[in-house]
Design a protein around this motif. Structure first.
Motif, PDB file in Angstrom:
ATOM      1  N   ASN A  23       0.817  -1.214   0.000  1.00 32.08           N
ATOM      2  CA  ASN A  23       0.000   0.000   0.000  1.00 32.08           C
ATOM      3  C   ASN A  23       0.848   1.261   0.000  1.00 32.08           C
ATOM      4  O   ASN A  23       0.403   2.310  -0.468  1.00 32.08           O
ATOM      5  N   ARG A  24       2.056   1.164   0.525  1.00 27.21           N
ATOM      6  CA  ARG A  24       2.875   2.350   0.738  1.00 27.21           C
ATOM      7  C   ARG A  24       3.770   2.691  -0.447  1.00 27.21           C
ATOM      8  O   ARG A  24       3.881   3.842  -0.849  1.00 27.21           O
ATOM      9  N   ASP A  25       4.434   1.674  -1.021  1.00 33.74           N
ATOM     10  CA  ASP A  25       5.570   2.018  -1.871  1.00 33.74           C
ATOM     11  C   ASP A  25       5.697   1.191  -3.143  1.00 33.74           C
ATOM     12  O   ASP A  25       6.119   1.714  -4.171  1.00 33.74           O
ATOM     13  N   ARG A 254      -2.494   4.613   6.538  1.00 36.02           N
ATOM     14  CA  ARG A 254      -2.099   5.154   5.239  1.00 36.02           C
ATOM     15  C   ARG A 254      -2.911   6.401   4.881  1.00 36.02           C
ATOM     16  O   ARG A 254      -2.382   7.347   4.283  1.00 36.02           O
ATOM     17  N   ILE A 255      -4.198   6.403   5.219  1.00 42.28           N
ATOM     18  CA  ILE A 255      -5.024   7.592   4.969  1.00 42.28           C
ATOM     19  C   ILE A 255      -4.513   8.762   5.798  1.00 42.28           C
ATOM     20  O   ILE A 255      -4.378   9.897   5.314  1.00 42.28           O
ATOM     21  N   GLY A 258      -1.273  10.075   4.421  1.00 38.58           N
ATOM     22  CA  GLY A 258      -1.429  10.769   3.149  1.00 38.58           C
ATOM     23  C   GLY A 258      -2.127  12.106   3.257  1.00 38.58           C
ATOM     24  O   GLY A 258      -1.754  13.076   2.607  1.00 38.58           O
ATOM     25  N   LEU A 259      -3.154  12.170   4.118  1.00 34.35           N
ATOM     26  CA  LEU A 259      -3.983  13.375   4.186  1.00 34.35           C
ATOM     27  C   LEU A 259      -3.514  14.377   5.236  1.00 34.35           C
ATOM     28  O   LEU A 259      -3.890  15.541   5.179  1.00 34.35           O
ATOM     29  N   PRO A 261      -0.074  15.337   6.592  1.00 37.08           N
ATOM     30  CA  PRO A 261       1.384  15.369   6.775  1.00 37.08           C
ATOM     31  C   PRO A 261       1.829  16.258   7.928  1.00 37.08           C
ATOM     32  O   PRO A 261       2.872  16.003   8.534  1.00 37.08           O
ATOM     33  N   GLU A 268       5.844  12.568   2.431  1.00 32.71           N
ATOM     34  CA  GLU A 268       5.988  11.348   1.656  1.00 32.71           C
ATOM     35  C   GLU A 268       5.967  11.691   0.166  1.00 32.71           C
ATOM     36  O   GLU A 268       5.698  12.824  -0.237  1.00 32.71           O
ATOM     37  N   ILE A 270       3.881  11.006  -2.042  1.00 31.40           N
ATOM     38  CA  ILE A 270       2.579  11.435  -2.543  1.00 31.40           C
ATOM     39  C   ILE A 270       2.404  12.948  -2.431  1.00 31.40           C
ATOM     40  O   ILE A 270       1.567  13.538  -3.108  1.00 31.40           O
ATOM     41  N   HIS A 271       3.216  13.575  -1.591  1.00 27.18           N
ATOM     42  CA  HIS A 271       3.092  15.023  -1.380  1.00 27.18           C
ATOM     43  C   HIS A 271       3.969  15.837  -2.321  1.00 27.18           C
ATOM     44  O   HIS A 271       4.038  17.058  -2.192  1.00 27.18           O
ATOM     45  N   TYR A 376      -2.654  19.659  -5.010  1.00 28.80           N
ATOM     46  CA  TYR A 376      -2.004  18.550  -4.331  1.00 28.80           C
ATOM     47  C   TYR A 376      -2.193  18.667  -2.828  1.00 28.80           C
ATOM     48  O   TYR A 376      -2.246  19.769  -2.268  1.00 28.80           O
TER      49      TYR A 376
END
Length: 400
Positions: A23-25, A254-255, A258-259, A261, A268, A270-271, A376
């Motif tokens: 899920n992460r990488d 993980r949520i 991600g949401l 930081p 991460e 995703i950012h 983003y």
């Protein structure tokens, strides 16, 4: 039945590799695991039905597995040895229709093999380099033991938790042969044993646990074959509840990561707004007279950075800074074409790093790119990601 199948499949979340890292990488490891599962499925269909069509599908699946990631070859070798080790498998392996599977797989892999030959096997050289990382002429026993321990920690975690619930069933001995064909027992054995041979006898300097992603999923087959899967058993209900809880907890983690930081104090991948940064790179290229990005080479010490830029700017190519440092002819080759140097200025500083400047002193003055972060998820606490870029002009180099 479906409840039993869901329980055994759900037990895969006890492997941190599947439950968290997927899920992460990871991406190629997910794909190669999918192809390993599909290859096993077509193999099982041959065992059950023996249709020619499944031989072809098995070959196609195996070919795509090799294209997904080279460690699929370990899984494929384990499957061949497993077939040789039992009567059911030998009926498949020594059937004339196996040539249909072989030809199907070769047709899938052939274009890639031709590309490897024409490009001096770059991906294979990289894979060998990964395995030899930090290797010495004769790694000490303790180092090999550490490598093996890190590789099999995922399997150890699964077995430990499984035994907490079902050690009585395992100690009773025996297993239900009618549940899972014998070849899959051998597949799990060879799939887990072959990497150990590679680590010990080839004395590799590095072997990553995620390379066994196409193999780990076979372990629950062996373990649960010794358990009476009566879904009224309270142990099975608690075990299933544990697996379901792990899924929910990791999803929430993980949520949250991600949401939020700012709350996690961690930036991460995703950012990082690679789309906006790549648009900025296109602007710099146009200002430098490079309206067409086709063939432009990207030089950086960050492979992830290069891969994302290449995804947004098709036609660009990549060479690692480490390769350029080690190969003088490669340096000259880079200097004879248009290229860009990129680095993580948030981490390495806004001025061109000394390693870049030493190799490419003719590169034009560095520029800094900062995305606007409009579309983003990003941190309001930390500074925006900064990308450093410098342009290598072919004309400038040739004139000097």
């Amino acid at each position: 039945n479906s409840q039993q199948a869901l329980l055994i499949t759900g037990s895969l979340v006890l492997f941190p590799l599947y439950s968290y890292e997927f899920n992460r990488d990871l991406s190629h490891s997910i794909l190669v695991s999918l192809m390993a599962v599909s290859t096993c499925f077509f193999y099982s269909q041959i065992l059950r039905k023996g249709d020619t069509f499944y031989y072809i599908l098995m070959g196609l699946s195996a070919g795509m597995g090799i294209l997904s990631k080279y460690n699929f070859i370990i899984f494929l070798l384990a499957m061949m040895l497993a077939s040789l080790s039992c009567k059911q498998g030998r009926r498949i392996l020594f059937n004339r229709r196996i040539f249909l599977a072989i030809v199907s797989g070769i047709l899938v892999v052939l274009p890639h093999m031709l590309w490897l030959v024409n490009n001096n096997f770059p991906s294979i050289s990289f894979a060998i380099g990964e395995a030899r990382l930090n290797a010495s002429v004769s790694p000490p026993f303790l180092k090999l033991l550490t490598i093996a321990g890190k590789t099999y920690i995922e399997a150890a975690i699964f077995i430990f938790i499984f035994m907490l619930f079902f050690y009585r069933d395992v100690l009773k001995g025996g297993y239900r042969k009618n549940v899972i064909p014998v070849p899959f027992y051998w597949l799990s054995f060879y799939g887990l044993f072959l990497p150990l041979i590679i680590i010990c006898f080839l004395q590799v300097g590095s072997f990553k646990g995620r390379w066994l992603a196409p193999v780990f999923f076979t372990l629950p087959f062996i373990m649960f074959s010794r358990v009476n899967l009566d879904m009224k058993d309270i142990r099975l209900k608690i075990f299933g509840g544990l697996c379901a809880t792990i899924v929910v907890v990791i999803l929430c983690i993980r949520i949250f990561a991600g949401l939020m930081p700012d709350q996690t104090n961690k930036i991460e991948r995703i950012h990082i707004p690679f789309r906006d940064l790549s648009l900025g790179i296109r602007g710099v290229l146009k200002e430098s007279g490079m309206n067409d990005a086709e063939g432009i080479i990207i030089i950086t010490d960050d492979k992830h950075l290069a891969a994302n830029i290449m995804a947004w700017i098709p036609g660009t190519r990549f060479t690692s800074l480490q390769s350029a440092e080690a190969d003088r002819s490669l340096q000259n080759s880079i200097l004879s074409q248009d290229g860009i140097l990129v680095w993580n200025a948030s981490r390495l500083g806004e001025n061109m790093p000394e390693r870049y400047l030493r190799l490419f002193p003719s590169a034009s003055s560095s520029r800094l790119l900062k995305a606007q972060y409009i579309h983003y998820i990003h941190s309001k606490k930390f500074k925006p990601f900064v990308l450093g870029i410098a342009v290598i002009h072919r004309k400038t180099v040739l004139s000097q």
